[in-house]
Each structure stands twice: as structure tokens, then as C-alpha cells.
Scaffold this active site. Structure first.
Site, PDB file in Angstrom:
ATOM      1  N   LYS A   1      -9.441  -2.335   1.965  1.00 40.30           N
ATOM      2  CA  LYS A   1      -9.209  -1.170   2.825  1.00 40.30           C
ATOM      3  C   LYS A   1     -10.003   0.053   2.354  1.00 40.30           C
ATOM      4  O   LYS A   1     -10.512   0.824   3.163  1.00 40.30           O
ATOM      5  CB  LYS A   1      -7.712  -0.868   2.898  1.00 40.30           C
ATOM      6  CG  LYS A   1      -6.897  -2.044   3.454  1.00 40.30           C
ATOM      7  CD  LYS A   1      -7.272  -2.315   4.879  1.00 40.30           C
ATOM      8  CE  LYS A   1      -6.924  -3.674   5.421  1.00 40.30           C
ATOM      9  NZ  LYS A   1      -5.577  -4.078   5.621  1.00 40.30           N
TER      10      LYS A   1
ATOM     11  N   SER B   1      -1.283  -3.473  10.749  1.00 38.83           N
ATOM     12  CA  SER B   1      -0.868  -4.364   9.669  1.00 38.83           C
ATOM     13  C   SER B   1       0.356  -5.179  10.083  1.00 38.83           C
ATOM     14  O   SER B   1       1.277  -4.646  10.706  1.00 38.83           O
ATOM     15  CB  SER B   1      -0.539  -3.548   8.425  1.00 38.83           C
ATOM     16  OG  SER B   1      -1.667  -2.848   8.005  1.00 38.83           O
TER      17      SER B   1
ATOM     18  N   CYS C   1       0.812  -7.437  12.305  1.00 40.83           N
ATOM     19  CA  CYS C   1       1.035  -7.606  13.743  1.00 40.83           C
ATOM     20  C   CYS C   1       0.317  -8.817  14.312  1.00 40.83           C
ATOM     21  O   CYS C   1       0.148  -8.920  15.528  1.00 40.83           O
ATOM     22  CB  CYS C   1       0.597  -6.362  14.495  1.00 40.83           C
ATOM     23  SG  CYS C   1       1.740  -5.007  14.278  1.00 40.83           S
TER      24      CYS C   1
ATOM     25  N   TYR D   1      -1.355  -3.507  -6.572  1.00 42.07           N
ATOM     26  CA  TYR D   1      -1.094  -4.299  -5.375  1.00 42.07           C
ATOM     27  C   TYR D   1      -2.142  -4.156  -4.278  1.00 42.07           C
ATOM     28  O   TYR D   1      -2.537  -3.045  -3.919  1.00 42.07           O
ATOM     29  CB  TYR D   1       0.270  -3.929  -4.780  1.00 42.07           C
ATOM     30  CG  TYR D   1       0.800  -5.035  -3.906  1.00 42.07           C
ATOM     31  CD1 TYR D   1       1.550  -6.065  -4.445  1.00 42.07           C
ATOM     32  CD2 TYR D   1       0.488  -5.091  -2.558  1.00 42.07           C
ATOM     33  CE1 TYR D   1       1.996  -7.109  -3.655  1.00 42.07           C
ATOM     34  CE2 TYR D   1       0.932  -6.133  -1.759  1.00 42.07           C
ATOM     35  CZ  TYR D   1       1.682  -7.141  -2.322  1.00 42.07           C
ATOM     36  OH  TYR D   1       2.110  -8.168  -1.536  1.00 42.07           O
TER      37      TYR D   1
ATOM     38  N   HIS E   1     -10.423  -2.401  11.612  1.00 39.54           N
ATOM     39  CA  HIS E   1      -9.330  -3.274  11.155  1.00 39.54           C
ATOM     40  C   HIS E   1      -9.123  -4.374  12.198  1.00 39.54           C
ATOM     41  O   HIS E   1      -8.169  -4.347  12.960  1.00 39.54           O
ATOM     42  CB  HIS E   1      -8.072  -2.404  11.011  1.00 39.54           C
ATOM     43  CG  HIS E   1      -6.948  -3.048  10.271  1.00 39.54           C
ATOM     44  ND1 HIS E   1      -5.631  -2.662  10.445  1.00 39.54           N
ATOM     45  CD2 HIS E   1      -6.909  -4.039   9.342  1.00 39.54           C
ATOM     46  CE1 HIS E   1      -4.852  -3.379   9.664  1.00 39.54           C
ATOM     47  NE2 HIS E   1      -5.593  -4.227   8.984  1.00 39.54           N
TER      48      HIS E   1
ATOM     49  N   ARG F   1       2.341 -12.066  -0.114  1.00 32.91           N
ATOM     50  CA  ARG F   1       1.015 -12.449   0.409  1.00 32.91           C
ATOM     51  C   ARG F   1       0.474 -13.687  -0.274  1.00 32.91           C
ATOM     52  O   ARG F   1       0.828 -14.004  -1.405  1.00 32.91           O
ATOM     53  CB  ARG F   1       0.029 -11.301   0.170  1.00 32.91           C
ATOM     54  CG  ARG F   1       0.434  -9.972   0.803  1.00 32.91           C
ATOM     55  CD  ARG F   1      -0.376  -9.655   2.012  1.00 32.91           C
ATOM     56  NE  ARG F   1       0.181  -8.569   2.814  1.00 32.91           N
ATOM     57  CZ  ARG F   1      -0.360  -8.153   3.949  1.00 32.91           C
ATOM     58  NH1 ARG F   1      -1.463  -8.708   4.408  1.00 32.91           N
ATOM     59  NH2 ARG F   1       0.191  -7.187   4.638  1.00 32.91           N
TER      60      ARG F   1
ATOM     61  N   ARG G   1       0.844  -1.193   0.000  1.00 33.04           N
ATOM     62  CA  ARG G   1       0.000   0.000   0.000  1.00 33.04           C
ATOM     63  C   ARG G   1       0.879   1.242   0.000  1.00 33.04           C
ATOM     64  O   ARG G   1       1.976   1.231   0.552  1.00 33.04           O
ATOM     65  CB  ARG G   1      -0.874   0.034   1.251  1.00 33.04           C
ATOM     66  CG  ARG G   1      -2.056  -0.886   1.232  1.00 33.04           C
ATOM     67  CD  ARG G   1      -2.897  -0.698   2.473  1.00 33.04           C
ATOM     68  NE  ARG G   1      -2.244  -1.180   3.674  1.00 33.04           N
ATOM     69  CZ  ARG G   1      -1.696  -0.419   4.602  1.00 33.04           C
ATOM     70  NH1 ARG G   1      -1.742   0.896   4.504  1.00 33.04           N
ATOM     71  NH2 ARG G   1      -1.117  -0.950   5.657  1.00 33.04           N
TER      72      ARG G   1
ATOM     73  N   ASP H   1      -9.169  -9.825   9.075  1.00 32.51           N
ATOM     74  CA  ASP H   1      -8.637  -8.481   8.809  1.00 32.51           C
ATOM     75  C   ASP H   1      -9.620  -7.344   9.081  1.00 32.51           C
ATOM     76  O   ASP H   1      -9.216  -6.293   9.546  1.00 32.51           O
ATOM     77  CB  ASP H   1      -8.162  -8.397   7.348  1.00 32.51           C
ATOM     78  CG  ASP H   1      -7.204  -7.244   7.093  1.00 32.51           C
ATOM     79  OD1 ASP H   1      -6.217  -7.120   7.839  1.00 32.51           O
ATOM     80  OD2 ASP H   1      -7.451  -6.455   6.155  1.00 32.51           O
TER      81      ASP H   1
HETATM   82  P1  GTP Z   1      -2.161  -7.649   7.782  1.00 34.30           P
HETATM   83  O1  GTP Z   1      -2.675  -8.680   6.857  1.00 34.30           O
HETATM   84  O2  GTP Z   1      -1.055  -6.828   7.188  1.00 34.30           O
HETATM   85  O3  GTP Z   1      -3.215  -6.777   8.354  1.00 34.30           O
HETATM   86  O4  GTP Z   1      -1.367  -8.441   8.971  1.00 34.30           O
HETATM   87  P2  GTP Z   1      -1.862  -9.325  10.213  1.00 34.30           P
HETATM   88  O5  GTP Z   1      -2.162  -8.432  11.366  1.00 34.30           O
HETATM   89  O6  GTP Z   1      -2.900 -10.278   9.804  1.00 34.30           O
HETATM   90  O7  GTP Z   1      -0.508 -10.104  10.610  1.00 34.30           O
HETATM   91  P3  GTP Z   1      -0.148 -11.673  10.508  1.00 34.30           P
HETATM   92  O8  GTP Z   1      -1.010 -12.541  11.357  1.00 34.30           O
HETATM   93  O9  GTP Z   1      -0.065 -12.018   9.077  1.00 34.30           O
HETATM   94  O10 GTP Z   1       1.298 -11.682  11.153  1.00 34.30           O
HETATM   95  C1  GTP Z   1       2.375 -10.939  10.651  1.00 34.30           C
HETATM   96  C2  GTP Z   1       3.688 -11.491  11.137  1.00 34.30           C
HETATM   97  O11 GTP Z   1       3.707 -11.556  12.578  1.00 34.30           O
HETATM   98  C3  GTP Z   1       3.954 -12.894  10.644  1.00 34.30           C
HETATM   99  O12 GTP Z   1       5.269 -12.973  10.199  1.00 34.30           O
HETATM  100  C4  GTP Z   1       3.736 -13.754  11.859  1.00 34.30           C
HETATM  101  O13 GTP Z   1       4.532 -14.906  11.840  1.00 34.30           O
HETATM  102  C5  GTP Z   1       4.101 -12.840  13.027  1.00 34.30           C
HETATM  103  N1  GTP Z   1       3.349 -13.189  14.269  1.00 34.30           N
HETATM  104  C6  GTP Z   1       2.017 -13.387  14.370  1.00 34.30           C
HETATM  105  N2  GTP Z   1       1.647 -13.746  15.628  1.00 34.30           N
HETATM  106  C7  GTP Z   1       2.779 -13.771  16.365  1.00 34.30           C
HETATM  107  C8  GTP Z   1       3.068 -14.069  17.741  1.00 34.30           C
HETATM  108  O14 GTP Z   1       2.191 -14.390  18.548  1.00 34.30           O
HETATM  109  N3  GTP Z   1       4.372 -13.980  18.132  1.00 34.30           N
HETATM  110  C9  GTP Z   1       5.370 -13.619  17.268  1.00 34.30           C
HETATM  111  N4  GTP Z   1       6.605 -13.559  17.725  1.00 34.30           N
HETATM  112  N5  GTP Z   1       5.144 -13.340  15.958  1.00 34.30           N
HETATM  113  C10 GTP Z   1       3.869 -13.404  15.497  1.00 34.30           C
HETATM  114  C1  SPV Z   2      -2.770  -4.407   5.619  1.00 32.42           C
HETATM  115  O1  SPV Z   2      -1.808  -3.738   5.232  1.00 32.42           O
HETATM  116  O2  SPV Z   2      -3.324  -4.214   6.742  1.00 32.42           O
HETATM  117  C2  SPV Z   2      -3.272  -5.509   4.772  1.00 32.42           C
HETATM  118  C3  SPV Z   2      -2.732  -5.649   3.416  1.00 32.42           C
HETATM  119  O3  SPV Z   2      -4.149  -6.247   5.197  1.00 32.42           O
HETATM  120  S1  SPV Z   2      -3.468  -4.598   2.232  1.00 32.42           S
HETATM  121  O4  SPV Z   2      -4.618  -5.270   1.681  1.00 32.42           O
HETATM  122  O5  SPV Z   2      -2.480  -4.328   1.203  1.00 32.42           O
HETATM  123  O6  SPV Z   2      -3.926  -3.387   2.893  1.00 32.42           O
HETATM  124 MN    MN Z   3      -4.757  -5.653   7.342  1.00 29.15          MN
END
Ligand code: GTP
Ligand code: SPV
Ligand code: MN
Length: 672
Positions: A294, A336, A338, A285, A314, A456, A134, A361
Site C-alpha cells: 500500500k 478492503s 470486499c 503487520y 486498488h 491473512r 493497518r 489487489d
Molecule cells: P483486501 O485484501 O483487504 O483488499 O480484500 P479483498 O477485496 O481482496 O477481499 P476478499 O476477496 O478477500 O473478500 C473478503 C471477504 O468477502 C471474504 O470473507 C469473502 O468470503 C467475502 N466475499 C467475497 N466475494 C463475495 C461474494 O461474491 N459474496 C459474498 N457474500 N461474500 C463475498
Molecule cells: C487491504 O487492507 O486492502 C489489504 C491488506 O490488502 S493490507 O496489506 O494490510 O493493506
Molecule cells: Mn487490499
């Protein structure tokens, strides 16, 4: 010259006078003849009367134009005139259509089918390295009054909580300088979609126009694309207008990098909440191009939500069932990258617990009079998840969901036709030959970066083995708790509970996290990300806080918690908490709090677990003391910084309740 021989198709009787079928235009025919491989052949031409009275000739490649409701035809016609595509393709969301579009992209070299038998109907795609995330700096809200979009910042302070563009500038930049003829030589795909179960009371319709077939395939996974939406739009429902172009008309000025045409220097993403319209130019993207996500489900929807008395957030949505069989639904807002997808698909490491995923999400939350609770739906139909870090150890359900009908973007391709990203080292042996996300040859374990940090997977939600039975319930699921969290390497304990709703809103407003790769930010600096919505607010953040505070005045709201899986040992720099499946131990504590168990004690920042009230059995050595500590110096500085931030960024728009919370929390910290 087959096109004239084929002649016009026989039309049904219900043609209005605004709609006449004509033989295909000579213009189309010429282009078709010159390059029949590249340019598809129009099936028939129609005339559409536009709002300005002009009768515009439109070539329709696929679909029945006369079955569209009049206002959809006028909408499409208006942008055909502006964008000047070769032809219009009315998507039906069918599997045949997806296969046809995917085949074309494979032929063109943009998609690679994964040939490894572990995968079924999966593709890899590599983007231009200039188009990988983004672009927050080029994303704007467009309103007449600046302060409808963004808060009053203090003097000489650059606002970070959204970007505003005037209607005049937006018209000039987008409609005059960028979009005219930007689909020249390309097909305009028209995608009717629903965010949320089709026709549900909490759902909304959209129509996306796009000249990028990768977007067609991804929208089909991420939203509900269905021609029955045309009928619903014609009756009583409005739709959000989503207009997307990659901004690369034909003939191409230069060969696209990685076969991914885009116009990164000129990217612009505009939102006009008043007109329920999104205009996106230059990027293919994720959040820039899959406009249901979003742009619609957060920025436009949050504005609609304010006006209609609900929330668009979110947040992931999940359920957990305790060993006694009691089920709890929770929403969690993390910035994002996290951990939303990971928590949403949790594999509990405590015996007897069960977790189910409703969404990973976005949540739309509305009070339900029947149950007297806040209900949530997941407006999406798929996961656009962060690939790196996803493994059978961390998130087996996500990995499993990616085995069929999935599109991977910017991950590595192994020599045996599978995929690789950082985090899969235990599953794909070192030495395996891979092509990295830039198309270069390398090997697993050679120390080079193989997948882009924001690479992704785009997988249908129905693939997820632990998807909740009610994930498509049009009434949503009843929410028991709301959790905020971010990546906080220092100072912030594993979990705490907000003192009350207003304190919880303050906790959300003060949310911070390390910068991530999901947008253009680099490094690991701690950034404010209020409510995990900093890039996604659809209106003035001060008014947004007002709306949140008022929700509790009208209805009973769920309790609010804050978690931090990412605190690091100050000596070793390692994570203090194992995270992932062990996060159930924190959710268990939260559920016991909801049941009224006496396991919390007051602290300056909220209610923290009493010693030994979090189940750490079987975890070995966990430094709970450090994990739960609330260092006074850290928090003093943190509060000062947060006050500065909120005063500078939200100024006079900051609700007095939040100021009061700031004052009270500062006093409590002073007394540690
Ligand atoms: P968006 O799709 O961008 O909104 O991200 P998201 O909030 O869904 O994050 P996602 O669950 O994909 O996690 C992002 C990164 O954080 C990944 O590399 C995970 O492996 C890592 N992660 C997730 N949960 C944990 C946790 O409990 N501990 C640690 N150390 N890392 C974590
Ligand atoms: C985020 O950045 O929180 C995402 C990926 O879930 S995107 O769809 O590119 O916003
Ligand atoms: Mn997101």
C-alpha cells in the site's frame, strides 16, 4: 573468539576509496561473545562515506557491500547511522536465505511449521493482538503544502481523505523522536525489490530496510526480490526508499506478546512522495510493514502516476473468456475485504466460461500506444489475502494456492498441524482441537472466534492454478472494463453501467461500503471509500479526480460499471445474490454490453440490465426485482449525503465535472 581468527575476507579489486574492508569491530565482537545465540556474527566491516562526509563503520553480516551501487550504499549508510543496527544483512531473495531466516524464526517461536502433510513449506505466525491490521489513524502523507496531500475541507470538518503531516513535524516525530537507535541490537535486512516484472517499462524498484525477519520472508513472496536489481539501480533507475522498523531495540523492555515484538502505542507510517520515501515505525503487520504494497504501490505510486500520466489503483486484474473463445480483461476496485481476491480467482458457474487471475489487489494502469488501450500490470508477486471466508466452495483456487510456500498470520492451528479459520467448517470437522489466533485452546464449532477477522495468507502468485499466462507481461494486459463495487446491504442494484467516463468517475468518487476489519474501524457502518482508495491516496483527492477526468481527454478509456454482491433482503436480512462463482453472470452481462448488445436501459443512477438480461438459469428463486430495484427515497437521501460528503471533504478541490454529475443525478432521481 573465532571472529578475529577468521579475519577480514579477501576483497575483489574494484574497491573504491570510499570502501575499505576492516577487521570486525570490537564492539560487535563483544556483543557476539556475550550472547552468541541471539546475536549473529558479523562477517566483515566496511567504512562508508555518508552524504554529510562522515566515514561510518558498518558491519556486514551477509552479501557483498562493494557490489552495491554508490547511491544505495549512501542510502543504507544514512539509516545505519540513524537506526544503529548491530549489522547489515544484504538479502538476495534466494530459497536458502528464506530457509535460514524461517529456521531462525521457528527457533525463536514466532513461526510454526505446518506439519500436516497437506502443506509444503508453510508456516503459521501469531501477532501481538495489538498489531493485527493497518492503522489508518497513524498513516500520513508528508508534504510542505498541506493541500498537496489532502483536499480543502469545509470549515470545522475533519478530513477523512488522507492525513497530512508537515515536514517539520514528521522530522521531529520520526527522525528525532522514534527512529534514532531503534534497531539497536537487531540486524538491518536490506531488501532490493521490484514492483512489476524486473526491468519492465511499467515497473519500479524499491529498497526496503527492515529489522523484522518476518517482513523479509513476506516481502520475498509479495515482491520480486533479486540482487540483479542492484545493477539496474546503479545504471539509470531510481528506487523508492522504504525504511521500516518495529521500534523495539534490544535489550527488550518486556517480553514480546506471542513472540511478536512491536510498538503499537508509537506506530507511525509516513510517506514523502517528493523524496520517494516511506518511513514506517512500530508495526510488523501487512500494509504497515510490507512497504512495497500500500505504501509504495498505491500511495507513492499514485503520486508518480499523476506526474507521469498513469494510474495506480486498488484494483484486481482478471481475464474472462466467453464460450465463443473471446477474452476480456477487467479491473475491479473494491474496498478492503470486499471481494477482490475472490473475484480475481473466480470459478465461473456458467458453462463454457473461463477466468484467469492477473492480480488481486493493486493495478498500475498506463495507456499503451501500440494497442491504443489502457494496459494494466500487477505490481505484486503474491497474494496477501483475507483468510476467513476462503473455502473450497467460495475460492478453491486461493485455498489451493496456500498449500505451499505460504505464511499464515493469525489463523487457527489444528491438532494435526493444519490451519483453520471461519468458513472452513465444511472441511474441518466440528470437535477438531485447535489453537486459536491468540494461542488459546478451543474446538471447531465451540462458538468461539478462532481466526482473527483480518487474518491473512501470504502466498506466491505462481502457486495459483489459474494465474494468467501474461501475468508477468512487462507491457501489461489491455483493459476492457473497470468495475467499482462495495458492500451495500441496501438500495444499490446488483449491477449498473456508468453513462460515460465522467459519470463513471463520479460513481467511483461516490463509492461506499460497510466498514471492514482490514483497518482499525469497527462495526458495520457504511463508510465512504472513494475509488476504494480512501486509505491509499498519495495526494489531494480533488487533484486525483482531476487526473482521472483528464485521462479520458488524452486517450480512449475503458467503460465503467458498478456492482454490488452484498445487497440484503429487507425482510430476511439474507444476501439476495449468491455471489462468488455466480458473479460470472454479472460479468457475462458486462461483456455483452461491451459487445454493444441492447440489454441495458437508462435509470437515474446509470444503465441497468433490461428484465431477464442477466442469465440466472439454474439459480432457483432469485428475487431479481428487489435485487435490481432503485428505491427513490433511498437514493434521494444517498445523493444528499454524498453531496454533503464531497462538499465537506473535497470542498473547492472538487472538479466542476463531478459537481455537474451530482446535479444531474439528483435531477434524474427527483424524476423517478
Ligand atoms: P483486501 O485484501 O483487504 O483488499 O480484500 P479483498 O477485496 O481482496 O477481499 P476478499 O476477496 O478477500 O473478500 C473478503 C471477504 O468477502 C471474504 O470473507 C469473502 O468470503 C467475502 N466475499 C467475497 N466475494 C463475495 C461474494 O461474491 N459474496 C459474498 N457474500 N461474500 C463475498
Ligand atoms: C487491504 O487492507 O486492502 C489489504 C491488506 O490488502 S493490507 O496489506 O494490510 O493493506
Ligand atoms: Mn487490499
Amino acid at each position: 573468539m573465532t571472529i578475529y581468527e577468521a579475519g577480514p575476507r579477501v576483497r575483489s579489486e574494484n574497491q573504491s576509496d570510499k570502501f575499505r574492508v576492516l577487521p570486525p569491530s570490537v564492539a560487535i565482537d563483544e556483543r557476539t561473545r556475550h550472547n552468541s545465540m541471539t546475536y549473529p556474527m558479523a562477517e566483515y566491516d566496511v567504512y562508508q562515506t555518508l552524504d554529510d562526509g562522515e566515514d561510518l563503520r558498518i558491519s556486514v553480516m551477509k552479501g557483498e557491500w562493494n557490489e552495491l551501487p554508490d547511491r544505495a550504499r549512501r542510502f543504507i549508510g544514512k539509516y545505519v547511522k540513524l537506526l544503529n543496527p548491530l549489522a547489515v544483512y544484504l538479502c538476495d531473495g534466494s530459497e536458502d536465505e528464506a530457509t535460514e531466516v524461517a529456521d531462525k524464526l521457528v527457533e525463536r517461536g514466532l513461526l510454526f511449521p505446518l506439519t500436516n502433510p497437506k502443506f509444503e513449506n508453510c508456516y503459521l505466525c501469531r501477532t501481538d493482538p495489538a498489531d493485527v491490521a493497518r492503522v489508518e489513524g497513524k498513516t500520513f502523507l508528508v508534504t510542505n503544502d498541506r493541500y498537496d496531500s489532502v483536499p480543502h475541507t469545509a470549515e470545522d470538518v475533519v478530513g477523512e481523505l488522507g492525513r497530512w503531516m508537515s515536514t517539520e513535524t514528521a522530522t521531529k516525530e520520526m527522525l528525532r523522536d522514534r527512529m534514532p537507535n531503534s534497531m539497536k541490537g537487531r540486524v538491518m535486512y536490506v531488501i532490493p525489490f521490484s514492483m512489476g516484472p524486473i526491468g519492465g517499462p511499467m515497473s519500479k524498484f524499491g529498497i526496503q530496510l527492515t529489522d523484522y525477519n518476518y517482513v523479509v520472508l513476506s516481502m520475498r513472496i509479495m515482491t520480486r526480490v533479486d540482487p540483479c536489481i542492484w545493477k539496474k539501480i546503479s545504471k539509470d533507475s531510481d528506487f523508492v526508499q522504504c525504511i521500516h522498523t518495529i521500534g523495539v531495540p534490544r535489550p527488550l523492555p518486556k517480553k514480546p506478546i506471542s513472540h511478536w515484538p512491536c510498538n503499537p502505542e508509537r506506530v507511525l507510517v509516513l510517506h514523502e512522495p517528493k523524496h520517494k520515501r516511506v518511513l514506517s515505525y512500530g508495526s510488523g503487520y501487512g500494509g504497515n510493514s510490507l512497504l512495497g504494497k500500500k505504501c509504495f504501490a498505491l500511495r507513492i505510486a499514485s503520486t508518480l502516476a499523476r506526474d507521469e500520466g498513469w494510474l495506480a489503483e486498488h484494483m484486481l486484474i482478471m481475464s474472462i473468456t466467453n464460450p465463443a473463445g473471446k477474452e476480456y480483461f477487467i479491473c475491479a476496485a473494491f474496498p478492503s475485504a470486499c471481494g477482490k481476491t475472490n473475484l480475481a480467482m473466480l470459478c465461473p458457474n456458467l458453462p463454457g466460461w473461463k477466468a484467469r487471475c492477473v492480480g488481486d489487489d493493486i493495478a498500475w494502469l498506463k495507456f499503451n500506444e501500440k494497442t491504443g488501450k489502457l494496459h494494466a500490470i500487477n505490481p505484486e508477486a503474491g497474494f496477501f489475502g483475507v483468510a476467513p471466508g476462503t473455502s473450497s466452495k467460495t475460492n478453491p483456487h486461493a485455498l489451493d494456492a496456500c498449500m505451499k510456500n505460504t505464511i499464515f498470520t493469525n489463523v487457527g492451528l489444528t491438532e494435526d498441524g493444519g490451519i483453520f479459520w471461519e468458513g472452513l467448517e465444511d472441511e474441518i470437522p466440528a470437535g477438531t482441537k485447535v489453537t486459536n489466533w491468540m494461542g488459546e485452546h478451543c474446538q471447531v464449532g465451540d462458538g468461539s472466534r478462532i481466526a482473527h477477522p483480518n487474518s491473512r495468507f501470504c502466498a506466491p502468485a505462481e502457486n495459483c492454478k489459474i494465474i494468467h499466462d501474461k501475468w508477468q507481461d512487462p507491457e501489461g494486459v489491455p483493459i476492457d472494463a473497470i468495475i467499482f463495487g462495495g458492500r451495500r446491504p441496501r438500495g444499490v442494484p446488483l449491477v449498473f453501467e456508468a453513462r460515460d467516463w465522467d459519470h463513471g468517475v463520479f460513481v467511483g468518487a461516490s463509492l461506499k461500503s460497510e466498514a471492514t476489519a482490514a483497518a482499525e474501524h469497527t462495526g458495520k457502518k457504511i463508510m465512504h471509500d472513494p475509488m476504494a482508495m480512501r486509505p491509499f491516496f498519495g495526494y489531494n483527492f480533488g487533484q486525483y479526480l482531476r487526473h482521472w477526468l483528464d485521462m479520458n481527454k488524452k486517450h480512449p478509456m475503458p467503460r465503467i460499471f458498478h456492482v454490488n454482491w452484498f445487497r440484503k433482503d429487507i425482510n430476511t436480512g439474507k444476501f439476495l445474490w449468491p455471489g462468488f462463482g455466480d458473479n460470472i453472470r454479472v460479468l457475462d452481462w458486462i461483456c455483452r454490453r461491451l459487445e454493444g448488445e441492447d440489454i441495458a436501459e437508462s435509470s437515474p443512477i446509470g444503465l441497468i440490465p433490461k428484465p431477464n438480461s442477466i442469465d440466472t438459469s439454474g439459480l432457483g428463486d432469485i428475487d431479481m426485482e428487489q435485487l435490481m430495484s432503485i428505491p427513490k427515497d433511498y437514493w434521494k437521501e444517498d445523493m444528499e449525503e454524498t453531496r454533503m460528503y464531497l462538499e465537506n471533504q473535497v470542498g473547492i478541490d472538487l472538479p466542476r465535472e463531478i459537481r455537474k454529475q451530482l446535479d444531474q443525478q439528483e435531477d434524474r432521481i427527483e424524476n423517478i
